[in-house]
Design a protein around this motif. Structure first.
Motif, mmCIF file in Angstrom:
data_model
loop_
_atom_site.group_PDB
_atom_site.id
_atom_site.type_symbol
_atom_site.label_atom_id
_atom_site.label_comp_id
_atom_site.label_asym_id
_atom_site.label_seq_id
_atom_site.Cartn_x
_atom_site.Cartn_y
_atom_site.Cartn_z
ATOM 1 N N HIS A 373 0.715 -1.246 -0.083
ATOM 2 C CA HIS A 373 0.205 -0.287 0.229
ATOM 3 C C HIS A 373 0.548 1.708 0.596
ATOM 4 O O HIS A 373 2.122 1.319 0.427
ATOM 5 N N ILE A 375 0.844 5.406 1.024
ATOM 6 C CA ILE A 375 0.137 6.378 1.563
ATOM 7 C C ILE A 375 0.596 7.392 1.335
ATOM 8 O O ILE A 375 1.612 8.036 1.743
ATOM 9 N N ASN A 397 0.163 12.414 7.202
ATOM 10 C CA ASN A 397 0.312 11.421 7.302
ATOM 11 C C ASN A 397 1.542 10.375 7.071
ATOM 12 O O ASN A 397 1.485 9.652 8.216
ATOM 13 N N THR A 452 -1.647 2.634 9.366
ATOM 14 C CA THR A 452 -3.571 3.283 9.016
ATOM 15 C C THR A 452 -3.757 4.034 10.810
ATOM 16 O O THR A 452 -4.212 5.019 11.013
#
Length: 627
Positions: A373, A375, A397, A452
């Motif tokens: 993933h 981000i 983030n 996350t």
């Protein structure tokens, strides 16, 4: 002995033992006297002539005596049976006939806010029936008399009178003042039955907190449900004597059996602040055409909730007209992903665990790869080399992922459990739910889960639990128990029952929490901060915006659906109050936590400053106000 009787045949009895001369003289003398008195046909008997008559008399006397003795014995036996053998049973039957069981109606205790403003109270109301068969005036005349009092159409009332001859229900909860007007009409055939109904004078202002009671007078939501034992006065069935005609005998009633105590349930909610929060929230929800919104204000020093409101809401006086989904206070009963408002909590965890220092520099390139993933920052840009405070200020983030990657996943999971994940907030409101986090094995073995979680996604909590966690930042690191009930007080202000709250748990050190608050302050004060819309001149405010995606029931996230939020803490130099505003699914391109929720928090804090008399954080600039 001579016996003279005045029967049809006069008779003289003579003793046989008397001498002859005596008998003759006595007879002659008696005859002469009785003849002078007018007696005729006198018969003379001696004792020997009447032995059979004397025996009959004795027999009769014996029989009468025997009957009397037998009757007395029978009465004695029956008396013994009634008094001794059947006595307890008969006494019980008599008591049941002489006593009546009643359960007196005692009004439910009222609910007051922290300033003793009435929030809920039992008011007398009347059920209004009419009996046309008892009318002494025409139906039209009575309808015309009642119409202006009841605010109904006279023709509609007249049509109702034609339905049946008796027992027509016109109104179920007629207010006392209207009932008195009906009584003053002095018309035959009108029937008013008094009862009590729960009344909420503030209407929808406290609906989320107070709830309502149903027709059976049982709480169905809010403190009406959770505090049922405190609100419902004792009303056990009593046994009271009554007379032969059925009337009660008050002399035999228990002393004070109709006494209603003066106890009132007092809340921590301030109706003035509640009204300000409701007004600010409603305006923003309507402005951005949002699905719903909520505001919570908590005193972090003791966990008391000063305001808790949501939109849309309902009027508990007319709960039957409301959407039943509104009965559930979603700030305690619904889970959501908090997004960036959770970042300060993660920073406090990392600092407390020693994974990072406040002045550490991390590089934010705008994106970071975690497993399969990628981000990215919400702004889709990098901020270069930034410190921990700037990570919060810019809501990076990427920076948060790098902070949490410095923590061992098992240690991070333990910290999340320590601050309450997987548990529900033990608030005195009903239907609270526990926060949700992946199981430990999945969390530790999947790098994307801690990543996350670092920026507030992939798990879910209630809005109230987020306020509780930020309360720990405001009070020096203690996890307090939020509550809306202050206690049960009498009319003199003496407390009779107080919430049994657990002792606060220390999870962060005061030094760490103060550092985090100073980092959060830049979110509001810096011109590039995401929460500058919450800035109030001369007051130091710590804050954090949040714009989170909404999870889909089928997995993943919903497109074009987000939750915007802002959490503020005031004042930074002596932190005490936590204010959270959430707006669910606002519409528009400029719908973010800083544009939608932050203005709500500002308005609420301005009201809070005024009500709590919070002094300015900095001296007034003498140049201000000139010109």
């Amino acid at each position: 002995m001579i016996l003279i009787t005045r029967s049809r045949k006069n008779v003289i009895f003579m003793r046989k033992s008397s001498t002859k001369a005596t008998k003759i003289n006595l007879i002659a003398k008696t005859l002469i006297e009785k003849q002078r008195s007018g007696l005729r046909n006198i018969r003379i008997f001696f004792d020997s002539d009447v032995p059979e008559l004397t025996a009959n008399m004795k027999t009769r006397l014996f029989l009468v005596w025997g009957l009397l003795v037998l009757s007395g014995l029978g009465l004695a036996v029956n008396l013994y049976n009634l008094q001794i053998i059947r006595g307890p049973e008969l006494r019980r039957k008599a008591r049941n006939q002489q006593m009546v069981g009643i359960r007196p109606f005692i009004p439910r205790r009222p609910v007051l806010d922290r300033n003793l403003q009435i929030v809920a109270v039992d008011n007398p109301v009347y059920a209004f029936y009419v009996h046309p068969k008892l009318f002494t005036k025409s139906k039209r005349y009575i309808a015309q008399c009642l119409a202006p009092v009841l605010n109904q159409d006279a023709r509609d009332l007249e049509r109702k009178f034609l339905k049946k001859r008796s027992g027509i229900l016109i109104a179920t909860n007629l207010p006392e003042e209207i009932a008195h007007q009906v009584m003053n009409l002095r018309l035959n055939g009108l029937d008013l039955t008094k009862k009590y109904a729960r009344f909420y004078p503030q209407q929808d202002l406290f609906a989320e907190v107070v709830g309502f009671v149903n027709l059976d007078r049982r709480g169905q939501a809010g403190v009406e449900y959770s505090q049922e034992k405190l609100l419902e006065r004792s009303s056990e069935t009593l046994r009271i004597s009554r007379k032969g005609n059925g009337l009660l005998m008050p002399d035999h009633a228990p002393q004070g059996f109709l006494h209603a105590d003066s106890l009132r349930l007092q809340l921590t909610i301030d109706s003035r602040l509640q009204r300000s929060a409701r007004s600010a929230l409603t305006a923003q929800v309507k402005k951005f055409n949002a699905k719903r919104g909520a505001v919570i204000v908590m005193d972090a020093w003791d966990g008391s909730i000063l305001a808790m409101t949501s939109h849309p809401t309902y009027n508990p006086n007319e709960y039957s007209k409301a959407d039943i989904s509104l009965f559930r206070n979603w700030t305690v009963a619904d889970l959501y992903e908090p997004g960036s408002t959770f970042k300060p909590i993660n920073v406090a965890i990392a600092l407390e665990a020693g994974a990072v220092q406040a002045d550490d520099i991390l590089n934010d390139s705008g994106a970071i790869r975690v497993g399969k993933h990628t981000i990215r920052n919400a702004a889709h840009k990098g901020y270069g080399n930034i410190n921990i405070g700037e990570i919060i200020k810019y809501s990076s983030n990427v920076g948060m992922v790098k902070i949490i990657q410095k923590l061992d996943p098992s240690n991070y999971f333990a910290w999340l459990e320590r601050i309450g994940f997987g548990q529900k907030v033990e608030i005195d409101l009903p239907f609270a739910v526990a926060s949700q986090l992946k199981n430990k094995e999945e969390f530790i073995n999947s790098p994307i889960e801690p990543a996350t979680t670092s920026f507030g996604q992939g798990f879910s909590i209630t809005p109230l639990q987020l306020v509780q966690m930020h309360g720990a930042l405001a009070n020096g690191g203690k996890l307090v128990i939020p509550h809306v009930v202050r206690g049960l007080f009498d009319s003199r202000g003496q407390m009779h029952d107080a919430p049994n709250l657990p002792k606060p748990r220390q999870i962060f050190s005061p030094v760490i929490t103060q550092k985090v608050l100073e980092m959060m302050e830049t979110v509001v004060t810096d011109i590039n901060g995401t929460g500058k819309a919450a800035k109030i001149p001369r007051y130091r405010i710590a804050g954090k915006t949040g714009t989170a995606q909404k999870a889909s029931k089928s997995g993943g996230y919903q497109r074009n659906a987000k939750v915007t939020s802002f959490v503020g803490i005031i004042p930074v130099e002596l932190p005490r109050y936590v204010v959270l505003a959430i707006v669910d699914e606002p519409k528009g391109k400029n719908a973010y936590g800083g544009t939608v929720a932050a203005p709500i928090v500002k308005l609420v804090m301005e009201a809070l400053i005024s009500l709590e008399k919070i002094p300015p954080s900095q001296p007034v600039n003498q140049e201000e106000g000139k010109g």
